[in-house]
Scaffold this motif. Structure first.
Motif, PDB file in Angstrom:
ATOM      1  N   PRO A 100     -31.413  21.836   6.558  1.00 27.07           N
ATOM      2  CA  PRO A 100     -31.307  22.536   7.855  1.00 27.07           C
ATOM      3  C   PRO A 100     -31.344  24.055   7.717  1.00 27.07           C
ATOM      4  CG  PRO A 100     -29.152  21.750   7.172  1.00 27.07           C
ATOM      5  CD  PRO A 100     -30.130  21.219   6.156  1.00 27.07           C
ATOM      6  N   THR A 101     -32.519  24.578   7.378  1.00 27.71           N
ATOM      7  CA  THR A 101     -32.686  26.029   7.290  1.00 27.71           C
ATOM      8  C   THR A 101     -32.970  26.651   8.648  1.00 27.71           C
ATOM      9  OG1 THR A 101     -35.016  25.645   6.750  1.00 27.71           O
ATOM     10  CG2 THR A 101     -33.491  25.949   4.908  1.00 27.71           C
ATOM     11  N   LEU A 102     -33.382  25.826   9.614  1.00 26.40           N
ATOM     12  CA  LEU A 102     -33.637  26.277  10.981  1.00 26.40           C
ATOM     13  C   LEU A 102     -32.887  25.348  11.927  1.00 26.40           C
ATOM     14  CD1 LEU A 102     -37.512  26.760  10.711  1.00 26.40           C
ATOM     15  CD2 LEU A 102     -35.779  28.566  10.572  1.00 26.40           C
ATOM     16  N   SER A 103     -32.959  25.625  13.211  1.00 22.27           N
ATOM     17  CA  SER A 103     -32.380  24.706  14.186  1.00 22.27           C
ATOM     18  C   SER A 103     -33.116  23.376  14.101  1.00 22.27           C
ATOM     19  CB  SER A 103     -32.512  25.283  15.596  1.00 22.27           C
ATOM     20  OG  SER A 103     -33.874  25.292  15.999  1.00 22.27           O
ATOM     21  N   PRO A 104     -32.467  22.259  14.459  1.00 21.97           N
ATOM     22  CA  PRO A 104     -33.134  20.953  14.352  1.00 21.97           C
ATOM     23  C   PRO A 104     -34.482  20.902  15.053  1.00 21.97           C
ATOM     24  CG  PRO A 104     -30.800  20.650  14.762  1.00 21.97           C
ATOM     25  CD  PRO A 104     -31.059  22.128  14.872  1.00 21.97           C
ATOM     26  N   ARG A 105     -34.552  21.421  16.259  1.00 22.39           N
ATOM     27  CA  ARG A 105     -35.823  21.357  17.000  1.00 22.39           C
ATOM     28  C   ARG A 105     -36.905  22.161  16.290  1.00 22.39           C
ATOM     29  NH1 ARG A 105     -36.384  22.101  23.444  1.00 22.39           N
ATOM     30  NH2 ARG A 105     -34.869  20.435  23.222  1.00 22.39           N
ATOM     31  N   ALA A 106     -36.567  23.385  15.856  1.00 24.96           N
ATOM     32  CA  ALA A 106     -37.556  24.230  15.188  1.00 24.96           C
ATOM     33  C   ALA A 106     -38.012  23.601  13.878  1.00 24.96           C
ATOM     34  CB  ALA A 106     -36.967  25.611  14.946  1.00 24.96           C
TER      35      ALA A 106
ATOM     36  N   GLY B  56     -36.319  32.483   6.425  1.00 18.20           N
ATOM     37  CA  GLY B  56     -35.424  32.644   7.564  1.00 18.20           C
ATOM     38  C   GLY B  56     -35.807  33.816   8.429  1.00 18.20           C
ATOM     39  N   MET B  57     -36.219  34.917   7.816  1.00 19.50           N
ATOM     40  CA  MET B  57     -36.606  36.105   8.569  1.00 19.50           C
ATOM     41  C   MET B  57     -37.833  35.849   9.428  1.00 19.50           C
ATOM     42  SD  MET B  57     -35.972  39.102   5.731  1.00 19.50           S
ATOM     43  CE  MET B  57     -36.435  40.406   6.860  1.00 19.50           C
ATOM     44  N   ARG B  58     -38.743  35.013   8.918  1.00 15.15           N
ATOM     45  CA  ARG B  58     -39.951  34.728   9.696  1.00 15.15           C
ATOM     46  C   ARG B  58     -39.633  34.004  11.000  1.00 15.15           C
ATOM     47  NH1 ARG B  58     -42.275  34.136   4.518  1.00 15.15           N
ATOM     48  NH2 ARG B  58     -41.684  31.959   4.406  1.00 15.15           N
ATOM     49  N   GLY B  59     -38.482  33.315  11.044  1.00 17.68           N
ATOM     50  CA  GLY B  59     -38.108  32.586  12.253  1.00 17.68           C
ATOM     51  C   GLY B  59     -37.296  33.394  13.243  1.00 17.68           C
TER      52      GLY B  59
END
Length: 287
Positions: free
Chosen positions: A42-48, A197-200
């Protein structure tokens, strides 16, 4: 012969015929009947995250001829616990967690991303930080205490004479985006993130932040398979390594900038042992 005997004979003949047909029609392989369960760190939100990996799901479904289901978890610890419990056939996890699971016989490493992964300390443009010593008595925002870039950052800060809990406070936030928000709003002086992470980050957050320091690189995320897949593992490895060459892979790389996939050497995995031991200690200390 009674009036009911012909009916019983016909029923028996039909049952025998059905049995013979079943014996001569090969059963569908179990792998083709079951969905491949894929776990995503889980490096991003689940949807993303699920949206980001949809091209890989489409690619694997086409190549394997079986359903592929993507899963994630609330945090690194939960995903690792589920990995330990055999919840996933294929998992994308942090390198040190992959090594820990490999040592425990629960995972077989397959591939890693080519893009360099490294911890990045970010600061607010409105509150520039000249030296990391300014963190003393202040707060550092992180996205997960089990993440390799976090462990690496805390070790690096110790080398600079700054120990978490003694010299500064750690603010544990849910994601890279929340790290950015904590720094932008002044809740934390510095934050730890990574290139992916920064790209998101949303544009409004990106405009408010700047890089304070880029730390030495660490191993990228690793794809690994559960040993129960057995003879399927070499094929899965080959498919992952070919993924960047597919239409879906090109779409995925354009969105993530991971730069492709590569094999993982045994030497690279052994080099992760200090971090695997540290995260194992942290996991054992949890209730």
């Amino acid at each position: 012969m009674t009036a009911h005997q012909p009916i019983r004979i016909r029923a028996w003949t039909q049952a025998l015929l059905t049995l013979l047909i079943c014996l001569f029609i090969p059963a569908a392989p179990v792998a083709a009947q079951q969905a491949l369960k894929v776990g995503l760190l889980p490096t991003l939100s689940p949807r993303a995250l699920i949206t980001q990996y949809q091209p890989l799901r489409d690619y694997l479904e086409r190549e394997l001829g079986r359903p592929v289901v993507l899963h994630t978890a609330p945090d690194f610890t939960t995903l690792h616990r589920e990995t330990e419990n055999g919840s996933y056939d294929l998992v994308l996890t942090a390198a040190h967690l992959a090594r820990l699971a490999q040592l425990e016989g629960r995972l077989q490493p397959l591939a890693s991303y080519r893009a360099t992964n490294r911890p990045i300390l970010v600061m607010a443009k409105a509150r520039p930080v000249k030296t990391v010593a300014e963190l003393r008595g202040r707060r550092l925002a992180i996205f997960d205490p089990m993440a390799l870039v976090i462990l690496h950052s805390l070790r690096w800060l110790e080398e600079q004479g700054l120990q978490a809990g003694r010299d500064f406070e750690v603010v544990d936030t849910p994601s890279h985006n929340s790290v950015a928000h904590a720094v932008a709003t002044g809740e934390a002086l510095l934050g730890v993130t990574a290139p992916a992470g920064m790209r998101g980050w949303p544009e409004e957050l990106r405009d408010k932040l700047a890089i304070h320091a880029e730390l030495p690189p660490v191993s990228a995320l690793i794809w690994a398979a559960h040993p129960r897949l057995g003879s399927e593992i070499p094929r899965l490895k080959a498919l992952l390594l070919r993924f960047p060459e597919s239409a879906e892979g090109r779409q995925f790389l354009a969105q993530t900038a991971y730069q492709g996939l590569r094999e993982v050497s045994a030497e690279e995995m052994r080099a992760l042992d200090p971090y695997a031991r540290e995260v194992g200690r942290l996991l054992r200390a949890q209730p």
